[in-house]
Design a protein around this motif. Structure first.
Motif, mmCIF file in Angstrom:
data_model
loop_
_atom_site.group_PDB
_atom_site.id
_atom_site.type_symbol
_atom_site.label_atom_id
_atom_site.label_comp_id
_atom_site.label_asym_id
_atom_site.label_seq_id
_atom_site.Cartn_x
_atom_site.Cartn_y
_atom_site.Cartn_z
ATOM 1 N N ALA A 1 0.815 -1.223 0.000
ATOM 2 C CA ALA A 1 0.000 0.000 0.000
ATOM 3 C C ALA A 1 0.846 1.269 0.000
ATOM 4 O O ALA A 1 0.306 2.365 -0.189
ATOM 5 C CB ALA A 1 -0.924 0.001 1.216
ATOM 6 N N TYR B 1 0.360 3.799 -2.836
ATOM 7 C CA TYR B 1 -0.963 4.430 -2.754
ATOM 8 C C TYR B 1 -1.000 5.444 -1.610
ATOM 9 O O TYR B 1 -1.643 6.490 -1.711
ATOM 10 C CB TYR B 1 -2.048 3.364 -2.575
ATOM 11 N N GLY C 1 -1.833 9.219 -2.027
ATOM 12 C CA GLY C 1 -2.910 9.674 -1.155
ATOM 13 C C GLY C 1 -2.498 10.886 -0.331
ATOM 14 O O GLY C 1 -3.307 11.781 -0.084
ATOM 15 N N ALA D 1 -8.023 0.799 -3.043
ATOM 16 C CA ALA D 1 -6.786 0.076 -3.350
ATOM 17 C C ALA D 1 -6.641 -1.158 -2.464
ATOM 18 O O ALA D 1 -6.265 -2.237 -2.932
ATOM 19 C CB ALA D 1 -5.589 1.009 -3.177
ATOM 20 N N SER D 2 -6.964 -1.029 -1.161
ATOM 21 C CA SER D 2 -6.830 -2.159 -0.232
ATOM 22 C C SER D 2 -7.753 -3.307 -0.630
ATOM 23 O O SER D 2 -7.358 -4.473 -0.627
ATOM 24 C CB SER D 2 -7.191 -1.727 1.188
ATOM 25 N N SER E 1 -2.927 -2.910 4.622
ATOM 26 C CA SER E 1 -2.747 -1.913 3.561
ATOM 27 C C SER E 1 -3.546 -0.640 3.826
ATOM 28 O O SER E 1 -3.161 0.432 3.375
ATOM 29 C CB SER E 1 -3.082 -2.507 2.191
ATOM 30 N N GLN F 1 -2.360 4.023 4.523
ATOM 31 C CA GLN F 1 -3.140 4.971 3.724
ATOM 32 C C GLN F 1 -3.927 5.920 4.625
ATOM 33 O O GLN F 1 -4.113 7.094 4.296
ATOM 34 C CB GLN F 1 -4.097 4.217 2.785
#
Lengths: 103, 233
Positions: free
Chosen positions: B23, B26, B30, B119-120, B139, B143
């Motif tokens: 993650a 991302y 993010g 995404a997770s 993940s 984030q």
């Protein structure tokens, strides 16, 4: 305005938590009806495109083309050509800042 | 029974760590997006505290941007929350799909569902209809941290960066969402719906009350009712 902002924050927190929480519990593991899935899967492209176009070609309730319109367009070309997201974002920011510096 | 048992002991830790590592890219993007949200929300009249509270308790990027876009154009709290709810409606089928992989009583499963972010969820999918919930938790954690941290930096942006509009940071948000639209466009139907939704909203900007243009775009998704199950992507 302050009250509107806090009501919006509270409302968004509640609807987000409810929607995320209902999914794993709903239907007891059964399938969601296919026609419903069809609508929900199209919700994201429709709403996201609406946000992109209104934030790129309008300011508040007026159509408006400015430096960031050009920047986002350059970033969009990079994305459509399958360039990396970080490069597209950097290009969009750089072009926008450059145009504003020149005008 | 799912084909994969829920990981325990060292396997559980391995899943958490694998999710955390996967993650990180991302989380980095993010962070930038959240920073641009903070700047955007401050411009729309939010206090720094309101920005950080919203990012911490809503933690849904597209919904936050949709809500604040509507407030910025002069819309009501109701319209803003409705747009956020519609934007988040995708979490409903995502949660239903992951449900069988989340054991426990209903309230506990609902609590675990809070960890679902795009995404997770996609990465925790094992591809056989089951999900690794520990990978999902692992993940989502970085984030969440980067989302709140980015929001904080953006909220204080006026002090840190000076005049943020000169830096072109307002171009981050449309570009990031354009990337999400491109990822959503998988066939002619999604392309047509994206184009139609965008044009509906843009056409209504000058004539409809604030907030209505973005909400009206969601009506285009009703086209999905026409699709036959075997055509669904």
């Amino acid at each position: 305005m302050t009250a509107t902002i806090w009501w919006t924050i509270a409302g968004c927190a509640v609807v987000t938590a409810v929607i995320k929480g209902v999914g794993p519990v709903a239907l007891g593991g059964r399938e969601i009806p296919a026609r419903m899935t069809g609508v929900i899967t199209l919700m994201a492209p429709a709403l996201l495109a609406a946000l992109v176009l209104t934030s790129t070609f309008a300011v508040r309730d007026e159509w408006h083309v400015g430096a960031h319109t050009v920047g986002v367009a350059v970033g969009g070309v990079i994305l459509v050509r399958r360039g990396p997201l970080v490069l597209a974002v950097a290009a969009a920011v750089g072009v926008t800042a450059l145009l504003r510096a020149l005008t | 029974m799912p084909r994969h048992p829920d990981p325990t002991g060292p396997d559980r830790t391995a899943s958490l760590r694998a999710g955390f590592r996967a993650a990180l890219p991302y989380a980095a993007v993010g962070f930038l997006l959240s920073m641009s949200f903070g700047i955007f929300a401050r411009d729309a009249g939010f206090s720094a505290v309101a920005v950080v509270v919203m990012s911490a308790i809503v933690f849904a990027g597209s919904a936050q941007f949709a809500a604040v876009t509507i407030l910025a154009s002069g819309g009501t709290a109701g319209a803003a929350v409705a747009a956020a709810a519609l934007m988040n409606s995708r979490f409903l089928p995502m949660g239903i799909a992951i449900g069988p992989s989340m054991p426990g009583r209903a309230p506990w499963r609902a609590a675990q569902g809070q960890a679902i972010v795009d995404a997770s969820w996609a990465m925790a999918n094992r591809g056989d209809g089951t999900f690794d919930r520990w990978f999902l938790f692992g993940s989502t954690a970085p984030q969440y941290v980067s989302w709140v941290a980015g929001g904080l930096l953006g909220a204080l942006g006026g002090d840190v960066f000076g005049d943020t509009s000169r830096l072109g940071l307002d171009a981050i948000y449309p570009t990031f969402f354009l990337a999400l639209v491109i990822a959503e466009v998988k066939d002619r139907t999604t392309l047509a719906v994206a184009v139609a939704g965008g044009l509906v909203a843009l056409a209504l900007v000058q004539v409809a009350p604030a907030g209505v243009p973005v909400l009206a775009a969601s009506l285009v998704a009703l086209w999905g009712l026409r699709r036959r199950p075997e055509e669904a992507a």
